[in-house]
Design an enzyme around this catalytic site. Structure first.
Site, short mmCIF file in Angstrom:
data_model
loop_
_atom_site.label_atom_id
_atom_site.label_comp_id
_atom_site.label_asym_id
_atom_site.label_seq_id
_atom_site.Cartn_x
_atom_site.Cartn_y
_atom_site.Cartn_z
N HIS A 198 0.85 -1.19 0.00
CA HIS A 198 0.00 0.00 0.00
C HIS A 198 0.88 1.24 0.00
CE1 HIS A 198 -3.98 -1.68 0.12
NE2 HIS A 198 -3.70 -2.45 1.16
N TYR A 234 5.19 1.92 -0.34
CA TYR A 234 5.91 2.54 -1.45
C TYR A 234 6.75 3.72 -0.95
CZ TYR A 234 2.06 0.06 -3.73
OH TYR A 234 1.14 -0.88 -4.10
N ASP A 247 -0.43 6.88 -4.12
CA ASP A 247 -1.66 6.61 -4.86
C ASP A 247 -2.01 7.74 -5.82
OD1 ASP A 247 -1.94 4.23 -3.58
OD2 ASP A 247 -3.73 4.74 -2.45
#
Length: 372
Positions: free
Chosen positions: A137, A141, A167
């Protein structure tokens, strides 16, 4: 005329990166068909708090789209998508590498029936490499690309970021950029392509300065020891006497000299040691409440502002005057909230935000597609 009017997008993504990307495309005029699981749909529909029958998160990210509920694991159901796949301009998916291939929906297969298709795959680590199949998630990262390691609290521990940087900044935004580039390229070549968007890969540009220092001089950045990580009094967060905080960034000399003048510290009295200088400035700022300092800095160029909470931020007169939150979303129960502001200029956006789709409300397009 909206820039993407007439562009048809099939969105197989869920949660945040893909839906944010296709939201931006929809806002610019694209027709976005959201492909969802029958029964439950996008996992984000079930989140809380609710806004109508779905979560407010889903409503904010999926306004203006259409929904098709279909079981992709059923060959019969999957076949009903064929005409839509042949007619699509863009496809967005964010499964792990190999999943779309097992469903018969990989780029190589679809390019044979629709060579103009722009196929955008958003994943954590990309389509290839040792980490391609690893579950992760946003926080993971950030950790593996070195960004999290540069953000540490007073105790030296990494600080949880409040924004989903990978994201959005590493996934959604690069996806839109590359889709637009691919659409432009298609006007010259007539051919589509496969876009490999890696959220982890795309975090490194955020740390360009640290990469430059490391590669050129071997000076790899450390938390608290660099210009933007806390080494200087010119780029700091200072606590006021009433428990509020000021974000001070008077980096340039002209701003810094004015800042010191207003807090009544002479330049020649300021320690040459940065750590001690930070303590000196902090001690002065801590003597007065935030209101005092804001009035002191008013109409002066010192690059220093109050650290606002989110409620204060959306009520700031500047953002209100800019019309940032004037567009309204309505649910089926008569409630309304501001629509999520998006980084698409008003020149290209739809004037009235449409609601998010009811699950499967556009399944009729499959039937109509077969008849046509």
């Amino acid at each position: 005329m909206q820039a993407l009017k007439g562009i048809k997008v099939l969105d197989f993504s869920t949660l945040l990166p893909g839906p944010m990307a296709t939201l931006l495309l929809a806002e610019a005029g694209a027709e976005v068909l959201k492909i969802e699981r029958p029964g439950s749909g996008d996992e984000m529909r079930g989140y809380t708090p609710k806004f109508g029958s779905d979560s407010v998160n889903f409503s904010l990210l999926n306004r203006g789209k259409k929904s098709i509920a279909i079981d992709l694991k059923s060959e019969e159901e999957r076949a009903r998508l064929d005409l839509l796949l042949r007619d699509a301009d863009v496809l967005v998916e964010q499964f792990r590498p190999g999943v779309m291939h097992r469903l018969g929906l990989d780029y190589e297969t679809l390019a044979r029936i629709n060579p103009r298709l722009i196929y955008c795959s958003i994943t954590g680590y990309g389509q290839t490499g040792p980490l391609a199949q690893v579950a992760a998630h946003d926080l993971n990262y950030l950790a593996e690309t070195g960004m999290l390691g540069l953000s540490r609290g007073a105790d030296g521990a990494p600080v949880l970021p409040p924004a989903l940087i990978a994201d959005i900044g590493g996934g959604a935004y690069p996806a839109v950029m590359n889709i637009l580039l691919a659409l432009q390229n298609r006007t010259h070549t007539g051919q589509g392509c496969h876009l490999d968007i890696s959220m982890a890969d795309n975090l490194f540009p955020f740390m360009y300065w640290g990469l430059g220092n490391g590669w050129s001089e071997g000076q790899w950045p450390s938390p608290g020891a660099e210009l933007v990580t806390g080494s200087t009094p010119r780029y700091q967060i200072y606590r006021t006497s009433d428990g509020r905080y000021l974000a001070a960034a008077p980096l340039e000399d002209k701003f810094w000299h004015t800042f010191l003048e207003l807090i009544n510290i002479r330049q020649d009295a300021l320690s040459k040691d940065d750590a001690e200088a930070i303590r000196q400035v902090a001690a002065v700022i801590a003597q007065q409440p935030a209101r005092y300092w804001l009035e002191k800095f008013k109409d002066r160029d010192v690059c220093t502002v109050l650290v606002a909470d989110l409620k204060e931020a959306v009520q700031h007169p500047h953002f209100i005057e800019r019309g940032l939150f004037q567009e309204i979303l309505k649910d089926g129960e008569g409630r309304s909230i501001p629509a999520l502001p998006v980084p698409i200029c008003a020149l290209f956006r739809q004037s009235v935000p449409a609601a998010s789709p009811v699950l499967g409300e556009s399944n009729k397009l499959l039937v109509e597609g077969q008849k046509s």
